[in-house]
Design an enzyme around this catalytic site. Structure first.
Site, PDB file in Angstrom:
ATOM      1  N   ARG A  23     -66.334 -48.569 -56.755  1.00 39.03           N
ATOM      2  CA  ARG A  23     -67.600 -48.223 -56.100  1.00 39.03           C
ATOM      3  C   ARG A  23     -67.489 -46.990 -55.218  1.00 39.03           C
ATOM      4  O   ARG A  23     -68.486 -46.414 -54.822  1.00 39.03           O
ATOM      5  CB  ARG A  23     -68.086 -49.392 -55.229  1.00 39.03           C
ATOM      6  CG  ARG A  23     -68.330 -50.672 -55.993  1.00 39.03           C
ATOM      7  CD  ARG A  23     -68.544 -51.821 -55.038  1.00 39.03           C
ATOM      8  NE  ARG A  23     -67.294 -52.064 -54.293  1.00 39.03           N
ATOM      9  CZ  ARG A  23     -67.198 -52.824 -53.211  1.00 39.03           C
ATOM     10  NH1 ARG A  23     -68.260 -53.420 -52.716  1.00 39.03           N
ATOM     11  NH2 ARG A  23     -66.033 -53.000 -52.626  1.00 39.03           N
ATOM     12  N   GLN A  46     -73.333 -42.030 -25.563  1.00 42.57           N
ATOM     13  CA  GLN A  46     -74.405 -41.490 -26.398  1.00 42.57           C
ATOM     14  C   GLN A  46     -73.812 -40.833 -27.634  1.00 42.57           C
ATOM     15  O   GLN A  46     -72.637 -40.494 -27.663  1.00 42.57           O
ATOM     16  CB  GLN A  46     -75.302 -40.520 -25.631  1.00 42.57           C
ATOM     17  CG  GLN A  46     -74.657 -39.264 -25.127  1.00 42.57           C
ATOM     18  CD  GLN A  46     -75.606 -38.426 -24.266  1.00 42.57           C
ATOM     19  OE1 GLN A  46     -76.216 -38.912 -23.342  1.00 42.57           O
ATOM     20  NE2 GLN A  46     -75.711 -37.171 -24.580  1.00 42.57           N
ATOM     21  N   ASN A  48     -74.699 -37.703 -30.427  1.00 38.73           N
ATOM     22  CA  ASN A  48     -75.525 -36.524 -30.647  1.00 38.73           C
ATOM     23  C   ASN A  48     -75.291 -35.962 -32.045  1.00 38.73           C
ATOM     24  O   ASN A  48     -74.177 -36.027 -32.559  1.00 38.73           O
ATOM     25  CB  ASN A  48     -75.188 -35.438 -29.617  1.00 38.73           C
ATOM     26  CG  ASN A  48     -75.285 -35.947 -28.199  1.00 38.73           C
ATOM     27  OD1 ASN A  48     -76.200 -36.681 -27.855  1.00 38.73           O
ATOM     28  ND2 ASN A  48     -74.337 -35.562 -27.372  1.00 38.73           N
ATOM     29  N   ARG A  59     -71.717 -22.856 -31.242  1.00 31.87           N
ATOM     30  CA  ARG A  59     -72.192 -23.731 -30.161  1.00 31.87           C
ATOM     31  C   ARG A  59     -71.035 -23.956 -29.202  1.00 31.87           C
ATOM     32  O   ARG A  59     -69.967 -24.378 -29.594  1.00 31.87           O
ATOM     33  CB  ARG A  59     -72.675 -25.067 -30.716  1.00 31.87           C
ATOM     34  CG  ARG A  59     -73.918 -24.937 -31.585  1.00 31.87           C
ATOM     35  CD  ARG A  59     -74.331 -26.314 -32.115  1.00 31.87           C
ATOM     36  NE  ARG A  59     -75.485 -26.210 -32.982  1.00 31.87           N
ATOM     37  CZ  ARG A  59     -76.751 -26.392 -32.575  1.00 31.87           C
ATOM     38  NH1 ARG A  59     -77.010 -26.681 -31.324  1.00 31.87           N
ATOM     39  NH2 ARG A  59     -77.741 -26.283 -33.441  1.00 31.87           N
ATOM     40  N   HIS A  62     -68.453 -26.055 -24.052  1.00 30.66           N
ATOM     41  CA  HIS A  62     -69.049 -26.872 -23.005  1.00 30.66           C
ATOM     42  C   HIS A  62     -68.098 -27.946 -22.491  1.00 30.66           C
ATOM     43  O   HIS A  62     -67.278 -28.456 -23.244  1.00 30.66           O
ATOM     44  CB  HIS A  62     -70.288 -27.608 -23.531  1.00 30.66           C
ATOM     45  CG  HIS A  62     -71.279 -26.727 -24.189  1.00 30.66           C
ATOM     46  ND1 HIS A  62     -71.880 -27.064 -25.372  1.00 30.66           N
ATOM     47  CD2 HIS A  62     -71.794 -25.529 -23.834  1.00 30.66           C
ATOM     48  CE1 HIS A  62     -72.723 -26.108 -25.729  1.00 30.66           C
ATOM     49  NE2 HIS A  62     -72.683 -25.166 -24.817  1.00 30.66           N
ATOM     50  N   LYS A  72     -64.983 -36.876 -25.985  1.00 33.02           N
ATOM     51  CA  LYS A  72     -65.845 -36.757 -27.160  1.00 33.02           C
ATOM     52  C   LYS A  72     -65.045 -37.051 -28.421  1.00 33.02           C
ATOM     53  O   LYS A  72     -63.841 -36.795 -28.485  1.00 33.02           O
ATOM     54  CB  LYS A  72     -66.417 -35.342 -27.273  1.00 33.02           C
ATOM     55  CG  LYS A  72     -67.299 -34.947 -26.114  1.00 33.02           C
ATOM     56  CD  LYS A  72     -67.776 -33.508 -26.243  1.00 33.02           C
ATOM     57  CE  LYS A  72     -68.630 -33.123 -25.050  1.00 33.02           C
ATOM     58  NZ  LYS A  72     -69.000 -31.715 -25.083  1.00 33.02           N
ATOM     59  N   TYR A 132     -71.416 -36.012 -32.528  1.00 26.60           N
ATOM     60  CA  TYR A 132     -70.586 -36.149 -31.336  1.00 26.60           C
ATOM     61  C   TYR A 132     -70.833 -37.534 -30.743  1.00 26.60           C
ATOM     62  O   TYR A 132     -71.966 -37.858 -30.412  1.00 26.60           O
ATOM     63  CB  TYR A 132     -71.021 -35.174 -30.256  1.00 26.60           C
ATOM     64  CG  TYR A 132     -70.781 -33.723 -30.492  1.00 26.60           C
ATOM     65  CD1 TYR A 132     -70.046 -32.994 -29.562  1.00 26.60           C
ATOM     66  CD2 TYR A 132     -71.327 -33.045 -31.575  1.00 26.60           C
ATOM     67  CE1 TYR A 132     -69.850 -31.639 -29.730  1.00 26.60           C
ATOM     68  CE2 TYR A 132     -71.128 -31.695 -31.747  1.00 26.60           C
ATOM     69  CZ  TYR A 132     -70.385 -30.995 -30.821  1.00 26.60           C
ATOM     70  OH  TYR A 132     -70.190 -29.656 -30.986  1.00 26.60           O
ATOM     71  N   LYS A 167     -77.822 -19.282 -23.312  1.00 24.46           N
ATOM     72  CA  LYS A 167     -76.965 -19.952 -22.328  1.00 24.46           C
ATOM     73  C   LYS A 167     -75.498 -19.796 -22.702  1.00 24.46           C
ATOM     74  O   LYS A 167     -74.677 -19.429 -21.858  1.00 24.46           O
ATOM     75  CB  LYS A 167     -77.347 -21.425 -22.215  1.00 24.46           C
ATOM     76  CG  LYS A 167     -76.505 -22.195 -21.203  1.00 24.46           C
ATOM     77  CD  LYS A 167     -77.049 -23.577 -20.937  1.00 24.46           C
ATOM     78  CE  LYS A 167     -76.536 -24.570 -21.936  1.00 24.46           C
ATOM     79  NZ  LYS A 167     -76.879 -25.960 -21.593  1.00 24.46           N
TER      80      LYS A 167
END
Length: 182
Positions: A23, A46, A48, A59, A62, A72, A132, A167
């Site tokens: 499968r 959370q 994302n 990106r 950060h 993360k 994330y 930013k």
């Protein structure tokens, strides 16, 4: 899951272990217990999703400072990304060192990013998607960032940057923020 520590202490490449049959296959991609057994903070506050229509999109980089530092777990679910992390822990022997890894929908690897590591990525394919899992909630007053082209870091991004947010393009150079987190 197989955890392989990178040269930056506390950062791990996480590979799946497939159980295959006619499968296809089944694999666990996250288990809090597996992370806790290795002394890692399970990233569960959370989740994302980011989508990038154009390859070359960048990106980041950060991170969040105390008391809301984030761990993360980053995985590419469509296409390919080049994920970069930078150790921002002033007491670490690898402070300001970085690594880059290719995460793809084919290799199905994830990168565990410890607290106080800046992270960012560049889309290597059109339509790249990344998920994330994050251990803390986004807290704007505690967000920090590094310029992708900071000469102190000298990151070798694989493609020319085609898209970047204002930013992210305007984070201060590292020499002006060193010591801010101490």
């Amino acid at each position: 899951m197989q955890f392989t520590e990178t040269q930056l202490k506390g950062a791990f490449l996480v590979e799946i272990e497939k159980i295959s049959d006619r499968r296809g296959f089944f694999a666990r991609i996250f288990c809090a217990k597996d992370f806790e057994e290795r002394g890692l903070k399970p990233p569960i506050a959370q989740t994302n999703l980011s989508f990038n229509p154009n390859k070359g999109t960048l990106r980041g980089l950060h991170y969040q400072i105390p008391p809301v530092t984030e761990a993360k777990l980053i995985r590419c679910t469509k296409g390919a990304i080049y994920e970069v992390i930078v150790d921002m822990r002033p007491e670490s022997p690898t402070y300001l060192s970085h690594i880059g890894v290719e995460l793809t929908d084919e290799n199905r690897c994830a990168l565990y990013v410890p607290e106080m590591f800046a992270n960012g990525y560049q889309a290597l394919t059109d339509g790249a998607e990344a998920i994330y899992q994050v251990s803390e909630f986004y807290t704007p007053g505690y967000e920090r960032g590094l310029r992708y082209d900071d000469p102190v870091l000298n990151i070798n991004w694989p493609l020319s940057v085609s898209e970047i947010s204002l930013k992210d393009a305007n984070w201060p150079l590292l020499e002006s923020v060193i010591g801010e987190e101490k």
